[in-house]
Scaffold this active site. Structure first.
Site, PDB file in Angstrom:
ATOM      1  N   GLY A 143       0.216  -3.974  -3.781  1.00  0.00           N
ATOM      2  CA  GLY A 143       1.155  -2.870  -3.634  1.00  0.00           C
ATOM      3  C   GLY A 143       0.671  -1.630  -4.346  1.00  0.00           C
ATOM      4  N   SER A 144       0.935  -0.464  -3.758  1.00  0.00           N
ATOM      5  CA  SER A 144       0.602   0.826  -4.360  1.00  0.00           C
ATOM      6  C   SER A 144      -0.918   0.916  -4.581  1.00  0.00           C
ATOM      7  CB  SER A 144       1.412   0.994  -5.657  1.00  0.00           C
ATOM      8  OG  SER A 144       1.358   2.305  -6.105  1.00  0.00           O
ATOM      9  N   SER A 145      -1.392   1.039  -5.837  1.00  0.00           N
ATOM     10  CA  SER A 145      -2.850   1.062  -6.045  1.00  0.00           C
ATOM     11  C   SER A 145      -3.484  -0.219  -5.489  1.00  0.00           C
ATOM     12  CB  SER A 145      -3.161   1.210  -7.534  1.00  0.00           C
ATOM     13  OG  SER A 145      -4.546   1.334  -7.743  1.00  0.00           O
TER      14      SER A 145
END
Ligand SMILES: *[C@@H]1O[C@H](CO)[C@@H](O)[C@H](O)[C@H]1NC(C)=O
Ligand SMILES: *[C@@H]1O[C@H](CO)[C@@H](O)[C@H](O)[C@H]1NC(C)=O
Ligand SMILES: *[C@@H]1O[C@H](CO)[C@@H](O)[C@H](O)[C@H]1NC(C)=O
Length: 298
Positions: A143-145
């Protein structure tokens, strides 16, 4: 008879000081052979009831997190999946300050360039070798990075990965640093201003591993419409990128409204690309273990 009695005693023991004896498996730090310049740490979780030739799921954390805090995060339910289904999970831990993954330097954005993806590919190979994981069932999520890194891994090590399910990331190569900086933030990309044609985005992927013509992982891409950290435009750009890589159009071949949840829409682009757009959801879309496992065939 003796065996029967000891079985009964064993069951009694199970009942009284149960869970510790039964659920002994823990997230474990592992030293792995790593020929990359980058030196992220490797953690592995092998459940007590591991299946023979287990599938391997690589779970990649977000910024300001780590393998162990991601492992303990109840919104990231991959330990539960591993316990229930007997597959192994691999948890890389970022070596960079702020713990974002490096998705900006040339060394990360190329096959065997020496960056984080190469180190993670070394972890995958070691998990196959040391724990007998099935090399044909290696999956990546984050998730995200970690979602950004999932895209970059799919582009740089397609030969190792069967499927990806990524949450709230940006296209592979979108966070590039013009000065070559490692683990740099990129406002143009995060703000949704890095826009290109499908062909151009596809070229970004192809150029990370020039000459590669083997199979590539199928891609499931989740994003929230109310994401103010990584603008929702990144969803459209990521869909353009992978549909181009797989040579399919950008019009969904099928769509399901309110699936897998209310106000989410699932769009399929052939069999290899699936987008899930979550209306009203911000950063980051919570992992849906069931939906990701289905995408992986687990
Ligand atoms: C690093 O190790 C991998 C796996 O053994 C190998 O395929 C790769 O060629 C090596 N890369 C470099 C740059 O030495
Ligand atoms: C940010 O990324 C874009 C591509 O998405 C690139 O054109 C731009 O140069 C990058 N910005 C910086 C400051 O490196
Ligand atoms: C996750 O997705 C499945 C379908 O794959 C759906 O049945 C379920 O409701 C979703 N989970 C949540 C928490 O919404």
């Amino acid at each position: 008879m003796v065996a029967f009695i000891s079985l009964l005693l064993g069951l009694a023991g199970f009942g009284s000081w149960g869970s510790q004896a039964v659920e002994a498996a823990q997230l474990t730090k592992v030293t792995y052979p790593n020929n990359a310049t980058s030196k992220p740490e490797m953690y592995i979780y092998v459940p007590d009831k591991v299946v023979a030739k287990p599938p391997l799921v690589v779970v990649i954390h977000s910024c300001q997190s780590s393998a162990s805090s991601y492992f303990q995060n109840s919104k990231i339910p991959w330990k539960k999946g591993s316990d229930n289904k007997g597959y192994i999970t691999l948890w890389p831990s970022s070596p960079h300050s702020g713990t974002c993954w490096d998705v900006s330097s040339k060394r990360s954005l190329s096959h065997n360039g020496g960056g984080d993806p190469q180190a993670i590919s070394n972890m995958i190979l070691y998990a196959i070798d040391k724990y007998g994981a099935d090399r044909d069932r290696v999956y990546v999520t984050g998730g995200s990075s970690g979602g950004m890194m999932s895209n970059v891994l799919a582009a740089t090590y397609p030969e190792l990965i069967k499927a990806v399910s990524l949450y709230s990331g940006v296209p592979a190569g979108c966070f590039v640093s013009s000065s070559g900086g490692v683990a740099q933030w990129n406002n143009t990309c995060s703000g949704g201003q890095s826009r290109a044609s499908a062909e151009a985005w596809g070229n970004v992927v192809r150029n990370m591993y020039p000459g590669y013509s083997g199979p590539r992982p199928k891609m499931q891409i989740w994003h929230g419409s109310a994401d103010s950290t990584l603008a929702p435009q990144n969803y459209q750009e990521t869909i353009k990128q992978w549909t181009n890589v797989f040579g399919v159009g950008q019009t969904p071949t099928s769509s399901v409204k309110n699936f897998p949840e209310r106000n989410y829409q699932t769009d399929n682009y052939g069999d290899m690309v699936q987008g899930i757009y979550a209306t009203g959801v911000g950063h980051s879309v919570p992992s849906n273990l069931t939906a990701s496992e289905i995408w992986f065939g687990l």
